[in-house]
Motif scaffolding. Structure first.
Motif, mmCIF file in Angstrom:
data_model
loop_
_atom_site.group_PDB
_atom_site.id
_atom_site.type_symbol
_atom_site.label_atom_id
_atom_site.label_comp_id
_atom_site.label_asym_id
_atom_site.label_seq_id
_atom_site.Cartn_x
_atom_site.Cartn_y
_atom_site.Cartn_z
ATOM 1 N N ALA A 142 0.828 -1.212 0.000
ATOM 2 C CA ALA A 142 0.000 0.000 0.000
ATOM 3 C C ALA A 142 0.855 1.252 0.000
ATOM 4 C CB ALA A 142 -0.926 -0.006 1.217
ATOM 5 N N SER A 143 1.896 1.279 0.828
ATOM 6 C CA SER A 143 2.679 2.507 0.995
ATOM 7 C C SER A 143 3.723 2.711 -0.096
ATOM 8 C CB SER A 143 3.367 2.506 2.366
ATOM 9 O OG SER A 143 4.294 1.429 2.466
ATOM 10 N N ARG A 144 4.335 1.636 -0.582
ATOM 11 C CA ARG A 144 5.478 1.803 -1.482
ATOM 12 C C ARG A 144 5.177 1.504 -2.945
ATOM 13 N NH1 ARG A 144 10.415 2.924 0.158
ATOM 14 N NH2 ARG A 144 10.724 3.160 2.407
ATOM 15 N N TRP A 145 4.067 0.873 -3.227
ATOM 16 C CA TRP A 145 3.759 0.594 -4.636
ATOM 17 C C TRP A 145 2.427 1.209 -5.073
ATOM 18 C CZ3 TRP A 145 0.418 -1.557 -8.153
ATOM 19 C CH2 TRP A 145 0.949 -1.869 -9.410
ATOM 20 N N LEU B 124 18.977 4.418 -3.016
ATOM 21 C CA LEU B 124 19.448 3.052 -2.847
ATOM 22 C C LEU B 124 20.089 2.598 -4.156
ATOM 23 C CD1 LEU B 124 16.430 1.309 -1.030
ATOM 24 C CD2 LEU B 124 18.643 1.899 -0.006
ATOM 25 N N VAL B 125 21.025 1.681 -4.050
ATOM 26 C CA VAL B 125 21.619 1.058 -5.231
ATOM 27 C C VAL B 125 21.574 -0.455 -5.043
ATOM 28 C CG1 VAL B 125 23.138 2.981 -5.789
ATOM 29 C CG2 VAL B 125 23.950 1.190 -4.241
ATOM 30 N N ALA B 126 21.554 -1.168 -6.164
ATOM 31 C CA ALA B 126 21.591 -2.625 -6.146
ATOM 32 C C ALA B 126 22.969 -3.067 -6.641
ATOM 33 C CB ALA B 126 20.490 -3.199 -7.038
ATOM 34 N N PRO B 127 23.855 -3.475 -5.753
ATOM 35 C CA PRO B 127 25.220 -3.807 -6.173
ATOM 36 C C PRO B 127 25.311 -5.019 -7.093
ATOM 37 C CG PRO B 127 24.881 -4.366 -3.868
ATOM 38 C CD PRO B 127 23.678 -3.604 -4.295
ATOM 39 N N PHE B 128 24.282 -5.884 -7.067
ATOM 40 C CA PHE B 128 24.274 -7.064 -7.929
ATOM 41 C C PHE B 128 22.880 -7.227 -8.534
ATOM 42 C CE2 PHE B 128 27.294 -7.768 -4.454
ATOM 43 C CZ PHE B 128 28.466 -7.800 -5.195
ATOM 44 N N PRO B 129 22.780 -7.650 -9.787
ATOM 45 C CA PRO B 129 21.484 -7.665 -10.477
ATOM 46 C C PRO B 129 20.628 -8.900 -10.220
ATOM 47 C CG PRO B 129 23.198 -8.362 -11.983
ATOM 48 C CD PRO B 129 23.893 -8.011 -10.689
ATOM 49 N N ALA C 224 14.108 -8.534 -14.881
ATOM 50 C CA ALA C 224 15.056 -7.587 -15.436
ATOM 51 C C ALA C 224 15.990 -7.054 -14.356
ATOM 52 C CB ALA C 224 14.318 -6.419 -16.089
ATOM 53 N N PRO C 225 17.229 -6.663 -14.685
ATOM 54 C CA PRO C 225 18.137 -6.093 -13.681
ATOM 55 C C PRO C 225 17.544 -4.854 -13.045
ATOM 56 C CG PRO C 225 19.319 -6.610 -15.700
ATOM 57 C CD PRO C 225 17.857 -6.745 -16.002
ATOM 58 N N ALA C 226 17.821 -4.678 -11.767
ATOM 59 C CA ALA C 226 17.321 -3.513 -11.058
ATOM 60 C C ALA C 226 18.008 -2.249 -11.553
ATOM 61 C CB ALA C 226 17.567 -3.673 -9.556
ATOM 62 N N PRO C 227 17.284 -1.105 -11.537
ATOM 63 C CA PRO C 227 17.918 0.149 -11.903
ATOM 64 C C PRO C 227 19.143 0.420 -11.017
ATOM 65 C CG PRO C 227 15.540 0.414 -11.681
ATOM 66 C CD PRO C 227 15.881 -0.947 -11.169
ATOM 67 N N GLU D 237 11.561 0.553 -6.039
ATOM 68 C CA GLU D 237 11.800 1.061 -7.391
ATOM 69 C C GLU D 237 12.099 2.558 -7.394
ATOM 70 O OE1 GLU D 237 9.390 1.335 -11.666
ATOM 71 O OE2 GLU D 237 8.570 0.195 -9.986
ATOM 72 N N ASP D 238 11.330 3.331 -6.637
ATOM 73 C CA ASP D 238 11.535 4.784 -6.613
ATOM 74 C C ASP D 238 12.894 5.138 -6.006
ATOM 75 O OD1 ASP D 238 9.070 5.146 -7.760
ATOM 76 O OD2 ASP D 238 8.040 5.579 -5.869
ATOM 77 N N GLU D 239 13.276 4.435 -4.944
ATOM 78 C CA GLU D 239 14.569 4.715 -4.302
ATOM 79 C C GLU D 239 15.737 4.354 -5.213
ATOM 80 O OE1 GLU D 239 12.019 3.366 -2.784
ATOM 81 O OE2 GLU D 239 11.592 4.835 -1.208
ATOM 82 N N LEU D 240 15.580 3.289 -5.991
ATOM 83 C CA LEU D 240 16.637 2.897 -6.929
ATOM 84 C C LEU D 240 16.758 3.924 -8.061
ATOM 85 C CD1 LEU D 240 15.935 -0.936 -7.114
ATOM 86 C CD2 LEU D 240 17.977 0.126 -6.168
ATOM 87 N N LYS D 241 15.625 4.412 -8.540
ATOM 88 C CA LYS D 241 15.657 5.400 -9.615
ATOM 89 C C LYS D 241 16.243 6.732 -9.148
ATOM 90 C CE LYS D 241 11.834 3.546 -12.385
ATOM 91 N NZ LYS D 241 10.430 3.760 -12.850
#
Length: 302
Positions: free
Chosen positions: A95-98, A249-254, A295-298, A241-245
Protein backbone atom coordinates in the motif's frame (compact mmCIF):
# COMPACT_ATOMS: atom_id res chain seq x y z
CA UNK A 1 -7.40 -9.03 25.78
CA UNK A 2 -7.20 -9.50 22.00
CA UNK A 3 -4.81 -12.42 22.47
CA UNK A 4 -7.09 -14.01 25.08
CA UNK A 5 -10.11 -13.61 22.78
CA UNK A 6 -8.25 -15.32 19.92
CA UNK A 7 -6.91 -18.17 22.09
CA UNK A 8 -10.33 -18.86 23.56
CA UNK A 9 -12.07 -18.73 20.19
CA UNK A 10 -9.50 -20.87 18.36
CA UNK A 11 -8.58 -23.17 21.25
CA UNK A 12 -4.93 -23.07 20.28
CA UNK A 13 -1.90 -20.90 21.02
CA UNK A 14 -0.40 -21.80 17.64
CA UNK A 15 -3.53 -20.88 15.66
CA UNK A 16 -3.91 -17.63 17.62
CA UNK A 17 -0.27 -16.76 16.89
CA UNK A 18 -0.81 -17.41 13.19
CA UNK A 19 -3.95 -15.24 13.08
CA UNK A 20 -2.32 -12.33 14.95
CA UNK A 21 1.04 -12.69 13.14
CA UNK A 22 3.12 -13.05 16.31
CA UNK A 23 5.09 -15.92 17.81
CA UNK A 24 3.48 -18.59 20.06
CA UNK A 25 5.83 -17.42 22.80
CA UNK A 26 4.42 -13.91 22.59
CA UNK A 27 0.88 -15.34 22.88
CA UNK A 28 1.82 -17.29 26.01
CA UNK A 29 3.45 -14.21 27.57
CA UNK A 30 0.34 -12.11 26.97
CA UNK A 31 -1.93 -14.75 28.52
CA UNK A 32 0.39 -14.99 31.54
CA UNK A 33 0.38 -11.20 31.90
CA UNK A 34 -3.43 -11.09 31.79
CA UNK A 35 -3.66 -13.87 34.39
CA UNK A 36 -1.23 -12.02 36.67
CA UNK A 37 -3.26 -8.82 36.32
CA UNK A 38 -6.55 -10.58 37.11
CA UNK A 39 -4.90 -12.83 39.73
CA UNK A 40 -6.65 -15.93 38.42
CA UNK A 41 -6.06 -18.80 35.99
CA UNK A 42 -7.82 -18.40 32.65
CA UNK A 43 -6.39 -21.32 30.65
CA UNK A 44 -4.93 -24.70 31.47
CA UNK A 45 -3.16 -27.38 29.48
CA UNK A 46 -5.07 -30.49 28.42
CA UNK A 47 -3.04 -33.05 26.54
CA UNK A 48 -1.16 -31.27 23.75
CA UNK A 49 -3.59 -28.34 23.71
CA UNK A 50 -5.20 -25.84 26.07
CA UNK A 51 -8.71 -25.26 27.41
CA UNK A 52 -10.34 -22.39 29.26
CA UNK A 53 -10.90 -22.75 32.97
CA UNK A 54 -14.43 -22.28 34.31
CA UNK A 55 -13.60 -18.68 35.20
CA UNK A 56 -11.76 -18.25 31.90
CA UNK A 57 -14.78 -19.45 29.89
CA UNK A 58 -17.11 -17.00 31.63
CA UNK A 59 -14.64 -14.16 31.18
CA UNK A 60 -14.13 -15.08 27.51
CA UNK A 61 -17.88 -14.81 26.86
CA UNK A 62 -17.80 -11.25 28.18
CA UNK A 63 -14.65 -10.36 26.24
CA UNK A 64 -16.05 -11.86 23.03
CA UNK A 65 -19.25 -9.82 23.39
CA UNK A 66 -17.23 -6.66 24.02
CA UNK A 67 -15.18 -7.17 20.87
CA UNK A 68 -18.34 -7.88 18.86
CA UNK A 69 -19.85 -4.63 20.16
CA UNK A 70 -16.71 -2.73 19.11
CA UNK A 71 -16.92 -4.17 15.60
CA UNK A 72 -20.62 -3.28 15.41
CA UNK A 73 -19.88 0.28 16.58
CA UNK A 74 -17.17 0.68 13.97
CA UNK A 75 -19.46 -0.52 11.20
CA UNK A 76 -22.34 1.69 12.32
CA UNK A 77 -20.33 4.83 13.08
CA UNK A 78 -16.95 4.85 11.35
CA UNK A 79 -17.73 2.92 8.19
CA UNK A 80 -20.78 5.08 7.42
CA UNK A 81 -18.35 7.88 6.64
CA UNK A 82 -16.86 5.74 3.90
CA UNK A 83 -20.19 4.96 2.20
CA UNK A 84 -19.77 5.30 -1.54
CA UNK A 85 -15.97 5.14 -1.43
CA UNK A 86 -14.14 2.30 -3.12
CA UNK A 87 -12.35 0.55 -0.24
CA UNK A 88 -8.97 -0.93 -1.17
CA UNK A 89 -7.22 -3.07 1.44
CA UNK A 90 -3.60 -4.07 0.88
CA UNK A 91 -0.58 -5.36 2.74
CA UNK A 92 1.05 -2.29 4.36
CA UNK A 93 4.30 -2.36 2.35
CA UNK A 94 2.42 -2.78 -0.94
CA UNK A 95 0.00 0.00 0.00
CA UNK A 96 2.68 2.51 1.00
CA UNK A 97 5.48 1.80 -1.48
CA UNK A 98 3.76 0.59 -4.64
CA UNK A 99 0.06 1.42 -4.70
CA UNK A 100 -0.59 4.78 -3.02
CA UNK A 101 1.29 7.06 -5.43
CA UNK A 102 -0.21 5.24 -8.43
CA UNK A 103 -3.71 5.54 -6.97
CA UNK A 104 -3.30 9.32 -6.62
CA UNK A 105 -2.42 9.49 -10.30
CA UNK A 106 -5.37 7.28 -11.27
CA UNK A 107 -7.86 9.32 -9.23
CA UNK A 108 -6.73 12.48 -11.01
CA UNK A 109 -8.35 11.10 -14.17
CA UNK A 110 -11.34 9.71 -12.19
CA UNK A 111 -12.21 12.59 -9.84
CA UNK A 112 -15.79 11.39 -9.40
CA UNK A 113 -14.61 8.18 -7.65
CA UNK A 114 -13.81 8.35 -3.93
CA UNK A 115 -11.06 6.00 -2.73
CA UNK A 116 -10.21 4.65 0.70
CA UNK A 117 -6.83 2.88 0.97
CA UNK A 118 -6.20 0.74 4.03
CA UNK A 119 -2.91 -0.94 4.88
CA UNK A 120 -3.60 -4.10 6.87
CA UNK A 121 -1.59 -7.20 7.76
CA UNK A 122 -4.76 -8.99 8.87
CA UNK A 123 -6.84 -10.40 6.05
CA UNK A 124 -10.21 -8.60 6.03
CA UNK A 125 -12.08 -11.69 4.86
CA UNK A 126 -11.21 -13.40 8.17
CA UNK A 127 -11.48 -10.31 10.39
CA UNK A 128 -14.91 -9.21 9.04
CA UNK A 129 -13.52 -5.85 8.01
CA UNK A 130 -15.30 -4.11 5.11
CA UNK A 131 -13.43 -3.98 1.81
CA UNK A 132 -14.09 -4.00 -1.91
CA UNK A 133 -10.70 -5.16 -3.19
CA UNK A 134 -7.86 -6.80 -1.25
CA UNK A 135 -4.22 -7.11 -2.36
CA UNK A 136 -2.32 -9.90 -0.66
CA UNK A 137 -0.27 -13.03 -1.44
CA UNK A 138 -1.66 -15.92 -3.48
CA UNK A 139 -1.74 -18.37 -0.58
CA UNK A 140 -4.68 -16.33 0.77
CA UNK A 141 -6.69 -16.64 -2.48
CA UNK A 142 -9.19 -19.06 -0.91
CA UNK A 143 -10.48 -16.24 1.30
CA UNK A 144 -12.08 -14.36 -1.61
CA UNK A 145 -15.01 -14.92 -3.96
CA UNK A 146 -12.76 -14.17 -6.95
CA UNK A 147 -9.13 -13.20 -7.53
CA UNK A 148 -6.58 -12.53 -10.26
CA UNK A 149 -2.76 -12.68 -10.06
CA UNK A 150 -0.99 -9.32 -10.29
CA UNK A 151 2.77 -9.97 -10.37
CA UNK A 152 5.44 -11.96 -8.58
CA UNK A 153 7.95 -9.68 -6.94
CA UNK A 154 11.61 -10.56 -6.50
CA UNK A 155 14.29 -9.93 -3.90
CA UNK A 156 17.66 -8.33 -4.51
CA UNK A 157 20.28 -6.76 -2.20
CA UNK A 158 20.01 -2.97 -1.96
CA UNK A 159 21.82 -0.42 0.17
CA UNK A 160 22.79 3.21 0.49
CA UNK A 161 25.55 4.26 -1.96
CA UNK A 162 27.31 5.94 0.98
CA UNK A 163 27.57 2.57 2.74
CA UNK A 164 29.46 1.05 -0.18
CA UNK A 165 31.68 4.11 -0.52
CA UNK A 166 32.83 3.87 3.09
CA UNK A 167 32.85 0.09 3.50
CA UNK A 168 34.91 -2.91 2.34
CA UNK A 169 35.20 -3.64 -1.40
CA UNK A 170 32.00 -5.04 -2.89
CA UNK A 171 33.08 -6.74 -6.10
CA UNK A 172 31.42 -10.15 -5.82
CA UNK A 173 28.30 -11.44 -4.03
CA UNK A 174 30.52 -13.14 -1.43
CA UNK A 175 31.77 -9.69 -0.37
CA UNK A 176 28.28 -8.99 1.05
CA UNK A 177 29.20 -11.20 4.01
CA UNK A 178 31.56 -8.43 5.19
CA UNK A 179 28.55 -6.16 5.77
CA UNK A 180 25.63 -6.20 8.19
CA UNK A 181 22.79 -7.95 6.36
CA UNK A 182 19.33 -6.74 7.29
CA UNK A 183 16.98 -9.72 7.48
CA UNK A 184 13.18 -9.58 7.16
CA UNK A 185 11.07 -12.13 9.01
CA UNK A 186 8.75 -13.40 6.27
CA UNK A 187 7.36 -16.37 8.22
CA UNK A 188 3.99 -14.71 8.90
CA UNK A 189 3.43 -13.92 5.21
CA UNK A 190 4.98 -16.53 2.93
CA UNK A 191 5.66 -20.23 3.05
CA UNK A 192 8.41 -21.11 2.64
CA UNK A 193 9.81 -17.75 3.79
CA UNK A 194 12.65 -16.50 1.55
CA UNK A 195 16.01 -15.78 3.15
CA UNK A 196 19.50 -14.45 2.51
CA UNK A 197 20.62 -18.06 2.34
CA UNK A 198 18.26 -18.60 -0.61
CA UNK A 199 19.67 -15.57 -2.44
CA UNK A 200 23.25 -16.67 -1.81
CA UNK A 201 22.35 -20.12 -3.14
CA UNK A 202 21.07 -18.42 -6.32
CA UNK A 203 24.47 -16.76 -6.85
CA UNK A 204 26.37 -19.92 -5.82
CA UNK A 205 27.77 -18.57 -2.55
CA UNK A 206 27.71 -20.41 0.78
CA UNK A 207 25.38 -18.29 2.89
CA UNK A 208 24.71 -20.74 5.72
CA UNK A 209 26.80 -18.70 8.16
CA UNK A 210 26.15 -14.96 8.07
CA UNK A 211 28.45 -13.22 10.58
CA UNK A 212 26.58 -9.90 10.81
CA UNK A 213 22.80 -9.70 10.56
CA UNK A 214 19.85 -7.87 12.08
CA UNK A 215 16.30 -9.27 11.92
CA UNK A 216 13.25 -7.02 11.45
CA UNK A 217 9.59 -8.05 11.32
CA UNK A 218 8.57 -5.19 9.01
CA UNK A 219 9.96 -4.73 5.50
CA UNK A 220 9.41 -0.97 5.71
CA UNK A 221 11.70 -0.70 8.74
CA UNK A 222 14.41 -2.72 7.02
CA UNK A 223 14.22 -0.57 3.88
CA UNK A 224 14.45 2.65 5.91
CA UNK A 225 17.44 1.23 7.79
CA UNK A 226 19.14 0.49 4.47
CA UNK A 227 18.47 4.04 3.23
CA UNK A 228 20.10 5.32 6.45
CA UNK A 229 23.19 3.22 5.76
CA UNK A 230 22.62 0.72 8.58
CA UNK A 231 23.22 -2.31 6.38
CA UNK A 232 22.23 -4.14 3.21
CA UNK A 233 18.67 -5.41 2.90
CA UNK A 234 17.27 -8.16 0.71
CA UNK A 235 14.31 -6.08 -0.46
CA UNK A 236 11.37 -6.56 -2.79
CA UNK A 237 12.50 -4.88 -5.97
CA UNK A 238 9.13 -3.43 -6.94
CA UNK A 239 8.85 -1.87 -3.48
CA UNK A 240 12.15 0.04 -3.75
CA UNK A 241 11.80 1.06 -7.39
CA UNK A 242 11.54 4.78 -6.61
CA UNK A 243 14.57 4.71 -4.30
CA UNK A 244 16.64 2.90 -6.93
CA UNK A 245 15.66 5.40 -9.61
CA UNK A 246 16.45 8.37 -7.37
CA UNK A 247 19.77 6.93 -6.22
CA UNK A 248 18.84 6.79 -2.54
CA UNK A 249 19.45 3.05 -2.85
CA UNK A 250 21.62 1.06 -5.23
CA UNK A 251 21.59 -2.63 -6.15
CA UNK A 252 25.22 -3.81 -6.17
CA UNK A 253 24.27 -7.06 -7.93
CA UNK A 254 21.48 -7.67 -10.48
CA UNK A 255 20.47 -11.19 -9.42
CA UNK A 256 16.79 -11.41 -8.41
CA UNK A 257 15.28 -14.15 -6.25
CA UNK A 258 11.60 -14.55 -7.10
CA UNK A 259 9.18 -14.77 -4.19
CA UNK A 260 7.35 -18.11 -3.79
CA UNK A 261 3.91 -16.49 -4.26
CA UNK A 262 2.58 -13.71 -6.49
CA UNK A 263 0.51 -10.80 -5.29
CA UNK A 264 -3.18 -11.22 -6.06
CA UNK A 265 -6.17 -8.91 -6.27
CA UNK A 266 -9.16 -10.45 -4.50
CA UNK A 267 -12.74 -9.17 -4.34
CA UNK A 268 -16.29 -9.90 -3.30
CA UNK A 269 -18.99 -10.96 -5.78
CA UNK A 270 -20.94 -7.74 -5.32
CA UNK A 271 -18.04 -5.35 -5.90
CA UNK A 272 -18.77 -4.51 -9.54
CA UNK A 273 -22.13 -3.00 -8.64
CA UNK A 274 -20.14 -0.19 -7.00
CA UNK A 275 -19.21 2.93 -8.97
CA UNK A 276 -15.66 2.82 -10.29
CA UNK A 277 -14.97 -0.82 -9.36
CA UNK A 278 -14.70 -2.06 -12.95
CA UNK A 279 -12.44 0.82 -14.00
CA UNK A 280 -10.18 0.34 -10.97
CA UNK A 281 -9.93 -3.41 -11.56
CA UNK A 282 -8.95 -3.03 -15.23
CA UNK A 283 -6.44 -0.28 -14.43
CA UNK A 284 -4.70 -2.11 -11.59
CA UNK A 285 -4.45 -5.46 -13.37
CA UNK A 286 -3.05 -3.81 -16.50
CA UNK A 287 -0.55 -1.76 -14.51
CA UNK A 288 0.62 -4.69 -12.39
CA UNK A 289 1.29 -6.89 -15.40
CA UNK A 290 3.89 -4.40 -16.62
CA UNK A 291 6.10 -5.34 -13.66
CA UNK A 292 9.08 -7.49 -14.66
CA UNK A 293 11.20 -8.61 -11.74
CA UNK A 294 13.43 -10.70 -13.99
CA UNK A 295 15.06 -7.59 -15.44
CA UNK A 296 18.14 -6.09 -13.68
CA UNK A 297 17.32 -3.51 -11.06
CA UNK A 298 17.92 0.15 -11.90
CA UNK A 299 21.42 1.32 -10.86
CA UNK A 300 22.59 -2.30 -10.60
CA UNK A 301 26.33 -2.54 -10.69
CA UNK A 302 26.80 -5.07 -13.50
Amino acid sequence: MQVFEAVGRLGSVTRAARELHVSPGAISQQIKSLENTLETRLVERKGSGIVLTKVGAAFHNAVEKTFADLVKARVEIIDKHRTGALIISALPLFASRWLSSRMFAWQTSHPQINLHLEGSVTEPATAERPFDFRITYADKAHLFDSFVPLFTDGLCPVCSPALIASGPPLNTPADLLSYRLLTIDWSAFLSPPPSWEDWFHLVKVDGTHIPHFFVMSLSSLAIEAAIEGRGIVLAQRAMVEDELKSGRLVAPFPDVLKLPSPYILGWKKSVFSKAGAGEFHRWLVGLARKEDVAAPAPNAAI
